[in-house]
Design a protein around this motif. Structure first.
Motif, PDB file in Angstrom:
ATOM      1  N   UNK A 180      -4.122 -33.799  40.826  1.00  0.00           N
ATOM      2  CA  UNK A 180      -3.438 -32.604  40.336  1.00  0.00           C
ATOM      3  C   UNK A 180      -2.317 -32.968  39.367  1.00  0.00           C
ATOM      4  N   UNK A 181      -1.686 -34.135  39.564  1.00  0.00           N
ATOM      5  CA  UNK A 181      -0.680 -34.603  38.602  1.00  0.00           C
ATOM      6  C   UNK A 181      -1.334 -34.815  37.237  1.00  0.00           C
ATOM      7  N   UNK A 182      -2.517 -35.439  37.250  1.00  0.00           N
ATOM      8  CA  UNK A 182      -3.209 -35.707  35.986  1.00  0.00           C
ATOM      9  C   UNK A 182      -3.616 -34.421  35.294  1.00  0.00           C
ATOM     10  N   UNK A 183      -4.018 -33.416  36.090  1.00  0.00           N
ATOM     11  CA  UNK A 183      -4.547 -32.189  35.496  1.00  0.00           C
ATOM     12  C   UNK A 183      -3.444 -31.224  35.090  1.00  0.00           C
ATOM     13  N   UNK A 184      -2.165 -31.591  35.286  1.00  0.00           N
ATOM     14  CA  UNK A 184      -1.068 -30.663  35.008  1.00  0.00           C
ATOM     15  C   UNK A 184      -0.925 -30.384  33.508  1.00  0.00           C
ATOM     16  N   UNK A 185      -0.515 -29.133  33.204  1.00  0.00           N
ATOM     17  CA  UNK A 185      -0.313 -28.727  31.807  1.00  0.00           C
ATOM     18  C   UNK A 185       0.688 -29.626  31.092  1.00  0.00           C
ATOM     19  N   UNK A 186       1.738 -30.060  31.822  1.00  0.00           N
ATOM     20  CA  UNK A 186       2.824 -30.776  31.156  1.00  0.00           C
ATOM     21  C   UNK A 186       2.629 -32.288  31.147  1.00  0.00           C
ATOM     22  N   UNK A 187       1.569 -32.781  31.771  1.00  0.00           N
ATOM     23  CA  UNK A 187       1.294 -34.214  31.721  1.00  0.00           C
ATOM     24  C   UNK A 187       0.726 -34.571  30.344  1.00  0.00           C
ATOM     25  N   UNK A 188       1.198 -35.678  29.794  1.00  0.00           N
ATOM     26  CA  UNK A 188       0.661 -36.147  28.518  1.00  0.00           C
ATOM     27  C   UNK A 188       0.048 -37.528  28.725  1.00  0.00           C
ATOM     28  N   UNK A 189      -1.243 -37.638  28.440  1.00  0.00           N
ATOM     29  CA  UNK A 189      -1.942 -38.906  28.616  1.00  0.00           C
ATOM     30  C   UNK A 189      -2.099 -39.567  27.253  1.00  0.00           C
ATOM     31  N   UNK A 190      -1.839 -40.860  27.173  1.00  0.00           N
ATOM     32  CA  UNK A 190      -2.080 -41.600  25.930  1.00  0.00           C
ATOM     33  C   UNK A 190      -3.564 -41.915  25.835  1.00  0.00           C
TER      34      UNK A 190
END
Lengths: 692, 102
Positions: free
Chosen positions: A377-387
């Motif tokens: 759920x942390x990964x799928x969060x709107x505010x998470x930015x993945x490089x």
């Protein structure tokens, strides 16, 4: 260390094989392990044989590069087992004695069926064999530092030894051993990922002799309002520009600038220098005799290294535009290779990429240890930015072939839903037909995965190694549980790799071993060793299937007489050696081929050639022998033919993919129904002539 | 063709097969739903579903878990023999199990 672990694994396997090889003298012993394999062992062996390098390294890599779209393979690869368990397993066991062509032919006793089905076993095995062998070579290069072909030869030789000596018995042990290792260590690695959690600041230290350390990319402000962009760095100017242009809208989606700049260098007083470059300090001599690439300028009495490197433009809405450092590899017109602007060498290679740039606010940049659901759920969060790793290749005006590797910041919400690898959503300006084709490709792939698993020859032969249909069913259940657990873990391995910044920008296949290395050399060595046993297990199953097809289904039917049991075993062994050698040659020849590329196609060929015949033979009474033969042959020809005419292959031939006669890359959606249709039509036509 | 070639099938084998086909169709519907949603409504797949997971992850993981559960249920169902099964066997040898299974 990786090689030591691998040698230990191989030694265990070979000892187990030699232990069992005296039992492999008879036909039953060689081809079906005397039908005496316990169902639980057979079940884990299913997992060990089925989970190929494409599942292990391929899927983890795709998830780490493309997020959820990589996981689609996990879902499809497992869904196929539903068909295998509920429809195929028990009848296959009841009806066949040695091979699946046996079972197909059970009610017809027509030599043509065995020849056609044997041919399809050979074709599918070879299609599947090549990417496995290529995978072995791909692994060996970075792990052991020896050339690609040595990896292929090494794996090929070990497999030939295993299969030719111990037949199905030792193949079973290899697959069981590998299945157990994969499950145990995928669990260990997942546990380590959850304990570490996700962290935006510090990427984990990389131990050992590391040439792919993570690196934090620098940013500078830039003013692009004038004719020439101005950068906020002393002694730096923009000398070139490259833009990625959207095919349909004609707009620039990414802009890269080539910057010529001075990097401080330190003189050692004897003509040598070191310079901080991408966080590294290569030592060099200037001026070098051989070339001008290490050019040292003196400014105000201090030495600087002149470097030209590529930066990516990030347009700020409110704040100023910025340039973000990238990595790149360039092949100059004269053949020299530059990495990040200076010659490639042992101390100058591309760095590892990935990492999470931003987490939801309540975590303050570090989640700490997380639970399995929380991580997702942390990964799928709107505010998470993945490089998200991205690259772009082009040729400059000065004839340099440049590939830029950069981070594309992707929100977690996008990373964790379909669309990054398979562009199912309509893009702005995209013609509707392109959207339709993209969607059909996706459906076609998912269909081939669903229907292909139960028709893979190295899976089908496992049904004959257990005593009864009950055992066939029970072992398939064990197989599904093992494979299901493993595929759930692939999600964590893939996300763990990107979160740890453990991605090799050039290949997604290395994500799982590099994730392991971020936890230390021991885990790295074990995971690399397992990657090799994975190749061994799958390849030995494939060679065994091909060997059975030739010895059992071809030879007798071609010679029109029964051959003796001893001759069958001898033929089986010879065929195993020959197929192994062919595999080695093809593995070396196709070294550039993407590992997961061919595997998807092997599923499509298996689903087209074998599955319609299997299903209708079981569930449609009007099926005739000629119908089965035509369906198998049409399935092989249609699927292989469509692959050869596909845009992907067109690109490989060096032609324009858009001009390919077949618009789809995935043949399944055409060739599977075609094969079904052929069977029905031909059966109805021939029914009167040859009463079934 | 040998008319009795399928006669080795017992009633329980046919029953297994018919359970198997139904479970396959059930799974096919779930799997098909996933594919259709992914292709035609990828936006929905990003929506929150349960436990803070989005629909794509929840559905995808769900498909794997359901496959494992179905496999376990199937193996339990197959293990329980139906009474009188042995008697039926003698009378069912002329029936193709394809009809029964379909």
């Amino acid at each position: 260390m990786a090689i030591a672990v691998f040698v230990i694994f191989v030694a265990i396997v070979l000892i187990a094989s030699s232990h069992t090889s005296q039992r492999a003298g008879s036909v039953g012993g060689y081809f079906v392990a005397n039908r005496s394999v316990h169902w639980s062992v057979n079940g884990i062996a299913f997992a060990g044989g089925y989970l190929s390098v494409a599942s292990f390294l391929g899927i983890c890599g795709l998830i780490s590069f493309f997020g959820f779209d990589g996981f689609l393979y996990s879902i499809g690869f497992l869904a196929g087992w539903i068909v295998a368990l509920f429809v195929i397993a028990e009848p296959m066991k009841r009806m066949g004695t040695f091979t699946f062509p046996d079972a197909l032919n059970r009610n017809y006793n027509h030599p043509g069926i065995q020849l056609a089905a044997g041919l399809s076993v050979l074709v599918v095995s070879l299609f599947y064999l090549v990417p496995q062998m290529v995978g072995a070579g791909v692994l060996v290069e970075p792990l052991l530092g020896i050339p690609h072909y040595w990896g292929v030869i090494m794996v090929g030789t070990v497999v030939i030894l295993i299969v030719a000596s111990g037949g199905m018995t030792s193949t079973t042990y290899v697959q069981f051993f590998n299945g157990g290792l994969l499950l145990v260590f995928a669990t260990v690695l997942t546990g380590a990922v959850l304990l570490r959690g996700v962290n935006t600041a510090d990427l984990p230290p990389q131990e050992g002799d590391v040439d792919l350390e993570p690196y934090t990319f620098e940013e500078v402000n830039v003013d692009i309002s004038g004719d020439l962009p101005k950068v906020d760095l002393p002694h730096a100017r923009i000398v070139d520009r490259h833009a990625k242009i959207d095919r349909y809208t004609g707009q620039e989606t990414e802009v890269f600038y080539r910057m010529s700049r001075l990097v401080p260098a330190i003189s050692d007083g004897e003509g040598g220098y070191t310079a901080e470059l991408k966080g590294r300090t290569p030592h060099f001599v200037s001026p070098p005799e051989e070339h001008e690439l290490w050019a040292v300028d003196y400014v105000e009495g201090r030495p600087f290294l002149r470097v030209e490197d590529w930066w990516r433009l990030v347009s700020g809405a409110e704040d100023a535009d910025r340039l973000v450092e990238t990595q790149f590899r360039a092949v100059l017109a004269d053949g020299r290779v530059l990495v990040n602007g200076v010659p490639e060498g042992p101390t100058n290679r591309l760095r590892q990429v990935g990492g999470v740039a931003k987490l939801p606010d309540d975590y303050g940049g570090n989640t700490g240890t997380v639970g399995p659901i929380r991580l997702l759920s942390v990964f799928a969060d709107e505010s998470t930015l993945v490089n998200q790793p991205a690259d772009i290749s082009f040729t400059t005006d000065t004839d340099e072939d440049v590939t830029i590797y950069y981070h594309r910041p992707t929100t977690g919400a996008v990373f964790m839903r379909p669309g990054l690898m398979f562009p199912v959503e309509a893009q702005t300006g995209e013609p509707p037909v392109v959207t339709l084709l993209n969607r059909l490709n996706f459906i076609s792939l998912m269909l081939a995965l669903f229907l292909g698993t139960s028709a893979l020859p190295h899976i089908l032969i496992r049904y004959y190694t257990v005593p009864s249909a009950d055992d066939a069913r029970k072992s398939t259940v064990v197989g599904i549980i093992g494979i299901g657990v493993f595929y759930v873990l692939t999600m964590y391995l893939g996300l763990g790799a990107v979160a740890s910044g453990a991605l090799n920008p050039e290949t997604s296949n290395m994500s799982a071993p590099l994730l392991a290395r971020s936890f230390g050399e021991v885990l790295f060595a074990v995971i690399s060793g397992i990657a090799f046993t994975t190749v061994l297990a799958t390849v030995s199953g494939l060679i065994m299937a091909a060997s059975g097809a030739v010895a059992h289904d071809f030879v007798g039917n071609l010679l029109h007489r029964e051959i003796s049991d001893n001759a069958k075993v001898l033929t089986g062994r010879i065929v195993a050696v020959v197929i192994g050698l062919i595999g080695i040659v093809l593995g070396i020849a196709f070294r550039e081929m993407n590992v997961s590329f061919l595997v998807g196609w092997a599923f499509a060929v298996a689903a087209s050639a074998n599955l319609p015949a299997l299903l209708l033979m079981l569930f449609w009474r009007k099926t005739t022998a000629v119908g089965i033969i035509s369906s198998i042959l049409v399935g092989i020809i249609a699927s292989v033919g469509l692959i050869l005419l596909s845009p992907d292959m067109w690109a490989r031939y060096g032609l324009d993919p858009a001009s390919a006669p077949m618009p789809l890359n995935q043949p399944g959606i055409v060739s599977i129904p075609l094969s079904f249709l052929t069977l029905v039509v031909v059966s109805l036509k021939t029914r009167g002539r040859a009463p079934a | 063709m040998d008319q009795n070639s399928l006669s080795t099938q017992t009633a329980s084998e046919r029953r297994n097969s018919s359970i198997g086909i139904r479970m396959t169709l059930l799974y096919l519907i779930l799997y098909g739903g996933f594919v259709v949603l992914s292709v035609f409504r990828p936006g929905w797949m990003g929506a929150q579903a349960i436990l803070g997971l989005n629909l794509a992850v929840a559905y995808g993981l769900g498909l794997i878990i359901v496959a494992v559960i179905l496999a376990l249920v199937y193996s339990q169902l197959c293990r329980i023999p139906r009474t009188g099964e042995a008697l039926q066997d003698a009378h069912t040898s002329d029936r193709s199990f394809g009809e029964k299974g379909g």
